[in-house]
Every structure is written in structure tokens, then in C-alpha cells.
Design a protein around this motif. Structure first.
Motif, mmCIF file in Angstrom:
data_model
loop_
_atom_site.group_PDB
_atom_site.id
_atom_site.type_symbol
_atom_site.label_atom_id
_atom_site.label_comp_id
_atom_site.label_asym_id
_atom_site.label_seq_id
_atom_site.Cartn_x
_atom_site.Cartn_y
_atom_site.Cartn_z
ATOM 1 N N VAL A 1 2.903 -10.921 0.259
ATOM 2 C CA VAL A 1 2.902 -9.507 -0.121
ATOM 3 C C VAL A 1 1.709 -9.200 -1.023
ATOM 4 C CG1 VAL A 1 5.411 -9.271 0.079
ATOM 5 C CG2 VAL A 1 4.397 -9.877 -2.131
ATOM 6 N N ALA B 1 0.474 -3.165 -4.470
ATOM 7 C CA ALA B 1 0.914 -2.093 -3.563
ATOM 8 C C ALA B 1 2.423 -2.177 -3.353
ATOM 9 C CB ALA B 1 0.174 -2.179 -2.238
ATOM 10 N N ASP B 2 3.146 -2.363 -4.458
ATOM 11 C CA ASP B 2 4.610 -2.430 -4.410
ATOM 12 C C ASP B 2 5.121 -3.470 -3.418
ATOM 13 O OD1 ASP B 2 4.892 -0.435 -6.350
ATOM 14 O OD2 ASP B 2 4.713 1.140 -4.836
ATOM 15 N N TYR C 1 3.826 -4.684 -0.694
ATOM 16 C CA TYR C 1 3.637 -4.365 0.714
ATOM 17 C C TYR C 1 3.317 -5.663 1.468
ATOM 18 C CZ TYR C 1 2.151 -1.764 4.847
ATOM 19 O OH TYR C 1 2.049 -1.263 6.108
#
Length: 161
Positions: free
Chosen positions: A71, A75-76, A78
Motif C-alpha cells: 500500500v 494515500a490512505d 491505497y
């Protein structure tokens, strides 16, 4: 008589050429770099990489492995493309030293391998395992252009430490 002189001249020429080749080989500089891996042992540790950090111009990008998925933390979480991450990790593990250019810090700016900051385009790439131990860290600089080796693109890099 002419054949004898020609034969002597030919033998003398061959001996001079052989002697010149031998002298040239003796004077050739010995190199300590035999295209060694930049990070020896990293290839064996490539499956243990769990965090990749990329820093450039005071910005940091963190890719991490969470719950068996890569991840992008900034970007949270993503999902990241594992194929690209694998390619990057393997490429870094297989990097070889082509030539040592300089160890003088005043020349780093010319190659683009100075310490990354907001004032330059150098990037810091770090690979870490799940305990946070750094497996490899590299400052990436300018592209290497060579007319002699146009088929081998490269980068100027230096170890971060």
C-alpha cells in the motif's frame, strides 16, 4: 639474399610487436571493481523487504506491506502495484558498479548525488525489512549519458551513508 633480408625484417617486426604488447599489458592499470553488486547479499533478502521509502525535495513516499498487500501510506493505504515494487527491488538488488566516478563531496552536485533537499533533484531510495532495519539505501542522481555505451543506460548513484 633479398629473401634473407626480408625474413630478418619480418622476424624483427614480429618481435617488436610482441614486446610492445607485453609492455602495454604490464602498464595497464589494475582495477579493483569487477562489476560487483552494489548491495551484496540484498538479492537473498529481497523477499524480506516490507517498506520502501522514496524521498525527494522534502517529500516522502512510503510503500509498505500490510496484511500481505503493498500500500501507499501517504494515500490512505491505497493499494500499490506489486509488479512495479518487485521490479524496483530486484533492480536495486542486481545493481552493479560500472565505474567509480568520485569520492569528493564537492563533485556530487555535478552528478546529482548530493544529499536530497528542496534545492536539488536527488532522490533517496531506502529498502527496509519488517523490523525497520535498513537493507539498502541509495541516493539517485542524474542519468548517465555515454556515447561509448549508448545501449546501456545508467544512473549516477551513491550510497546514502
Amino acid at each position: 639474399m633479398k629473401n634473407k633480408k626480408l625474413l630478418v625484417l619480418l622476424v624483427t617486426t614480429v618481435l617488436v610487436i610482441v614486446f610492445a604488447i607485453m609492455m602495454n599489458r604490464q602498464r595497464a592499470p589494475a582495477t579493483s571493481l569487477q562489476q560487483a553488486f552494489l548491495f551484496p547479499g540484498l538479492l537473498e533478502e529481497v523477499n524480506n523487504i516490507s517498506v520502501i521509502k522514496i524521498s525527494k525535495q522534502d517529500k516522502t513516499l512510503t510503500l509498505s506491506q500490510q496484511n500481505n498487500q503493498w500500500v501507499l501510506e501517504e494515500a490512505d493505504n491505497y493499494p500499490a502495484d506489486f509488479a512495479r515494487i518487485r521490479t524496483t527491488a530486484l533492480a536495486m538488488a542486481e545493481m552493479t558498479v560500472l565505474a567509480e566516478k568520485t569520492s569528493k563531496a564537492e563533485r556530487y552536485e555535478r552528478l546529482g548525488v548530493e544529499q536530497p533537499s528542496a534545492d536539488n533533484d536527488a532522490a533517496l531510495l531506502s529498502l527496509h525489512n519488517n523490523t525497520g532495519t535498513s537493507l539498502a539505501s541509495l541516493i539517485i542522481g542524474n542519468n548517465r549519458h555515454s556515447k561509448a555505451a549508448e545501449d546501456k543506460p545508467g544512473l549516477y548513484v551513491r550510497l546514502a551513508d
